[in-house]
Design a protein around this motif. Structure first.
Motif, PDB file in Angstrom:
ATOM      1  N   ARG A 315       0.849  -1.195   0.000  1.00  0.00           N
ATOM      2  CA  ARG A 315       0.000   0.000   0.000  1.00  0.00           C
ATOM      3  C   ARG A 315       0.890   1.253   0.000  1.00  0.00           C
ATOM      4  N   ALA A 316       2.007   1.167   0.680  1.00  0.00           N
ATOM      5  CA  ALA A 316       2.927   2.322   0.745  1.00  0.00           C
ATOM      6  C   ALA A 316       3.393   2.719  -0.651  1.00  0.00           C
ATOM      7  N   TYR A 317       3.691   1.705  -1.471  1.00  0.00           N
ATOM      8  CA  TYR A 317       4.171   1.992  -2.823  1.00  0.00           C
ATOM      9  C   TYR A 317       3.034   2.589  -3.661  1.00  0.00           C
ATOM     10  N   LEU A 318       1.840   1.991  -3.562  1.00  0.00           N
ATOM     11  CA  LEU A 318       0.690   2.517  -4.317  1.00  0.00           C
ATOM     12  C   LEU A 318       0.426   3.962  -3.903  1.00  0.00           C
ATOM     13  N   HIS A 319       0.478   4.220  -2.591  1.00  0.00           N
ATOM     14  CA  HIS A 319       0.280   5.583  -2.077  1.00  0.00           C
ATOM     15  C   HIS A 319       1.310   6.540  -2.691  1.00  0.00           C
ATOM     16  N   HIS A 320       2.561   6.064  -2.708  1.00  0.00           N
ATOM     17  CA  HIS A 320       3.658   6.894  -3.270  1.00  0.00           C
ATOM     18  C   HIS A 320       3.385   7.221  -4.743  1.00  0.00           C
ATOM     19  N   LEU A 321       2.984   6.195  -5.514  1.00  0.00           N
ATOM     20  CA  LEU A 321       2.735   6.408  -6.956  1.00  0.00           C
ATOM     21  C   LEU A 321       1.618   7.434  -7.157  1.00  0.00           C
ATOM     22  N   ILE A 322       0.559   7.309  -6.338  1.00  0.00           N
ATOM     23  CA  ILE A 322      -0.572   8.242  -6.473  1.00  0.00           C
ATOM     24  C   ILE A 322      -0.127   9.660  -6.135  1.00  0.00           C
ATOM     25  N   ARG A 323       0.562   9.802  -5.002  1.00  0.00           N
ATOM     26  CA  ARG A 323       1.007  11.139  -4.563  1.00  0.00           C
ATOM     27  C   ARG A 323       1.970  11.742  -5.593  1.00  0.00           C
ATOM     28  N   SER A 324       2.785  10.870  -6.241  1.00  0.00           N
ATOM     29  CA  SER A 324       3.770  11.360  -7.219  1.00  0.00           C
ATOM     30  C   SER A 324       3.155  11.530  -8.605  1.00  0.00           C
ATOM     31  N   GLU A 325       1.851  11.195  -8.702  1.00  0.00           N
ATOM     32  CA  GLU A 325       1.137  11.260  -9.993  1.00  0.00           C
ATOM     33  C   GLU A 325       1.874  10.468 -11.074  1.00  0.00           C
ATOM     34  N   GLU A 326       2.384   9.320 -10.671  1.00  0.00           N
ATOM     35  CA  GLU A 326       3.048   8.410 -11.607  1.00  0.00           C
ATOM     36  C   GLU A 326       1.995   7.596 -12.367  1.00  0.00           C
ATOM     37  N   ILE A 327       2.211   7.399 -13.659  1.00  0.00           N
ATOM     38  CA  ILE A 327       1.251   6.689 -14.516  1.00  0.00           C
ATOM     39  C   ILE A 327       1.018   5.268 -14.018  1.00  0.00           C
ATOM     40  N   LEU A 328       2.022   4.665 -13.399  1.00  0.00           N
ATOM     41  CA  LEU A 328       1.881   3.284 -12.913  1.00  0.00           C
ATOM     42  C   LEU A 328       0.800   3.191 -11.835  1.00  0.00           C
ATOM     43  N   GLY A 329       0.532   4.289 -11.153  1.00  0.00           N
ATOM     44  CA  GLY A 329      -0.494   4.279 -10.104  1.00  0.00           C
ATOM     45  C   GLY A 329      -1.860   3.895 -10.635  1.00  0.00           C
ATOM     46  N   PRO A 330      -2.429   4.707 -11.553  1.00  0.00           N
ATOM     47  CA  PRO A 330      -3.726   4.353 -12.144  1.00  0.00           C
ATOM     48  C   PRO A 330      -3.709   3.005 -12.864  1.00  0.00           C
ATOM     49  N   MET A 331      -2.553   2.643 -13.450  1.00  0.00           N
ATOM     50  CA  MET A 331      -2.484   1.347 -14.139  1.00  0.00           C
ATOM     51  C   MET A 331      -2.702   0.199 -13.162  1.00  0.00           C
ATOM     52  N   LEU A 332      -1.958   0.227 -12.044  1.00  0.00           N
ATOM     53  CA  LEU A 332      -2.064  -0.872 -11.064  1.00  0.00           C
ATOM     54  C   LEU A 332      -3.435  -0.892 -10.386  1.00  0.00           C
ATOM     55  N   LEU A 333      -3.955   0.289 -10.067  1.00  0.00           N
ATOM     56  CA  LEU A 333      -5.253   0.330  -9.370  1.00  0.00           C
ATOM     57  C   LEU A 333      -6.395  -0.082 -10.286  1.00  0.00           C
ATOM     58  N   THR A 334      -6.286   0.309 -11.577  1.00  0.00           N
ATOM     59  CA  THR A 334      -7.323  -0.102 -12.526  1.00  0.00           C
ATOM     60  C   THR A 334      -7.321  -1.613 -12.674  1.00  0.00           C
ATOM     61  N   TRP A 335      -6.092  -2.187 -12.818  1.00  0.00           N
ATOM     62  CA  TRP A 335      -6.002  -3.640 -12.945  1.00  0.00           C
ATOM     63  C   TRP A 335      -6.622  -4.313 -11.718  1.00  0.00           C
ATOM     64  N   HIS A 336      -6.226  -3.793 -10.530  1.00  0.00           N
ATOM     65  CA  HIS A 336      -6.751  -4.392  -9.297  1.00  0.00           C
ATOM     66  C   HIS A 336      -8.280  -4.326  -9.257  1.00  0.00           C
ATOM     67  N   ASN A 337      -8.835  -3.157  -9.579  1.00  0.00           N
ATOM     68  CA  ASN A 337     -10.290  -2.988  -9.452  1.00  0.00           C
ATOM     69  C   ASN A 337     -11.061  -3.885 -10.408  1.00  0.00           C
ATOM     70  N   ILE A 338     -10.544  -4.037 -11.639  1.00  0.00           N
ATOM     71  CA  ILE A 338     -11.224  -4.944 -12.590  1.00  0.00           C
ATOM     72  C   ILE A 338     -11.095  -6.379 -12.098  1.00  0.00           C
ATOM     73  N   GLN A 339      -9.903  -6.721 -11.559  1.00  0.00           N
ATOM     74  CA  GLN A 339      -9.708  -8.065 -11.006  1.00  0.00           C
ATOM     75  C   GLN A 339     -10.684  -8.299  -9.849  1.00  0.00           C
ATOM     76  N   PHE A 340     -10.856  -7.264  -9.014  1.00  0.00           N
ATOM     77  CA  PHE A 340     -11.769  -7.408  -7.864  1.00  0.00           C
ATOM     78  C   PHE A 340     -13.180  -7.719  -8.342  1.00  0.00           C
TER      79      PHE A 340
END
Ligand SMILES: CNc1nc2cc3c(=O)[nH]c(N)nc3c(CCc3ccccc3)c2[nH]1
Ligand SMILES: [Zn+2]
Length: 373
Positions: A315-340
């Motif tokens: 979660r710390a890494y995901l938080h970091h990506l979001i705060r840094s507005e890194e493209i990998l953030g939305p990519m990983l969260l989108t994948w997770h949410n569709i998987q969920f």
């Protein structure tokens, strides 16, 4: 070998159904959640990643694709499957809903809807016939009838006028649809929250005859209680040997409740859109990864999840990506949410097959209500 479009019903558990929709581009296990790929892409996802979540069918949008890049252009390039490299079934909406929510300067007549593109102001006319032609050019496995999504709230008179227009357009859609083995046309039930109008609409559509039936005019602000009460008297009116698709639904508890009421297919922008706004779905409700409480948390977002975000990252890494507005953030969260969402549908399918869907629903809703730890 040419597949015939058909719905195989494998089991029921109360009003809930376990089935398979067979299409030209392959099967879809139901109950199914279909990720939205509005402009020919499920945002922030590669097609192979979408397939890896277990999703079998994705959605495209007549409105968006007719404006850009254009339906004839996609047709010349081999259709939407070729264009976006999605090998499985594709369902496209007929465009009416998006015109009403996105286009400028709309003019509705018996003929159809004239409007200006929200992209470049160009003028367009969408009619049942043109909508069928566009969805044919896109090579959609499932085509939606051209309808008007009745706004909420609507008086009984407004809902009746709107529904009857949609029924006339449904007939014109059926007459204009090009029949092909493995391709289906779905009618869309309207009628607002009124039982007599929903009955009239369901009867009218069955008189015309469709390969599947959608419940439209919901998830437009009526709330879960009114949506469920409308389903309670609408789904029993629909034929049991055809798929039922509840358009635009929804959050996980909406889907669980609608499956219990006999719905087979769902779409919603929530898992993709919220993935881009740092919301992660978990068994205990949604988690806002922007929140500073996650900055030192070494745990995965959801320890039960097999997606790349949960298997490899904290979660710390995901938080970091979001705060840094890194493209990998939305990519990983989108994948997770569709998987969920796909995991919820898989759980529902297994529960129906084992005759324990009520227990599954009770456990799911109770856990979701606990909130994140
Ligand atoms: C969010 N709530 C929502 N309620 C809806 C009602 C209707 C309805 O009554 N008629 C039609 N045709 N579509 C609807 C949609 C759009 C669903 C969609 C989006 C994207 C791609 C493919 C399909 C809705 N969406
Ligand atoms: Zn995950």
């Amino acid at each position: 070998m040419l597949t015939q479009f058909r719905f195989d019903l494998h089991a029921t558990d109360g009003a809930a159904r376990l089935g398979i929709v067979h299409t030209a581009h392959g099967p879809m296990d139901t109950p199914a959640f279909m990720p939205v790929g509005t402009a020919g892409t499920v945002k922030a996802m590669l097609p192979q990643s979408v397939a890896a979540t277990g999703a079998q069918t994705i959605l495209g949008n007549t409105y968006h694709l007719m404006l850009r890049p254009g339906a004839e252009r996609i047709g010349r390039l081999g259709g939407l499957h070729e264009f976006m490299q999605w090998k499985g079934p594709i369902l496209t909406d007929s465009g009416g809903f998006q015109v009403m929510s996105l286009a400028k300067l709309r003019k509705m007549t018996e003929e159809g809807v004239a409007f200006q593109s929200h992209i470049d102001g160009s003028k367009h006319l969408l009619t049942p016939e043109r909508s069928m032609q566009i969805q044919h050019l896109l090579d959609a496995d499932i085509t939606m009838a051209f309808d008007e999504c009745t706004p909420f709230p609507a008086t009984p008179e407004q809902a009746a006028q709107s529904m009857r227009l949609s029924m006339r357009w449904a007939k014109r859609s059926k007459d204009a649809f090009v029949e092909r083995p493995g391709y289906g046309l779905f009618g869309i039930v309207q009628g607002g929250i009124y039982q007599d109008l929903r009955q009239e609409s369901a009867n009218a559509l069955q008189g015309i005859g469709f390969d599947g039936y959608a419940v439209g005019g919901l998830a437009v602000g009526e709330g879960q209680e009114l949506m469920f009460s409308t389903l309670d008297f609408t789904t029993p009116l629909l034929p049991t040997d055809r798929p039922r698709y509840l358009m635009g639904v929804g959050k996980p508890s909406d889907i669980v409740g609608a499956v219990l009421r006999g719905i087979d297919m769902f779409d919603c922008v929530m898992p993709t859109r919220s993935g881009r706004t740092a919301q992660g779905f978990t068994r205990r409700g949604t988690v806002n990864l922007r929140n500073a409480r996650h900055q030192d948390d070494p745990r995965p977002l959801d320890e039960h999840c097999a997606c790349p975000a949960c298997r490899q990252y904290s979660r710390a890494y995901l938080h970091h990506l979001i705060r840094s507005e890194e493209i990998l953030g939305p990519m990983l969260l989108t994948w997770h949410n569709i998987q969920f969402y796909q995991d919820v549908m898989k759980g529902l399918r297994q529960a129906i097959g084992e005759g324990r869907v009520q227990d599954f629903a009770r456990d799911f809703l109770a856990t979701e209500a606990l909130g994140d730890i």
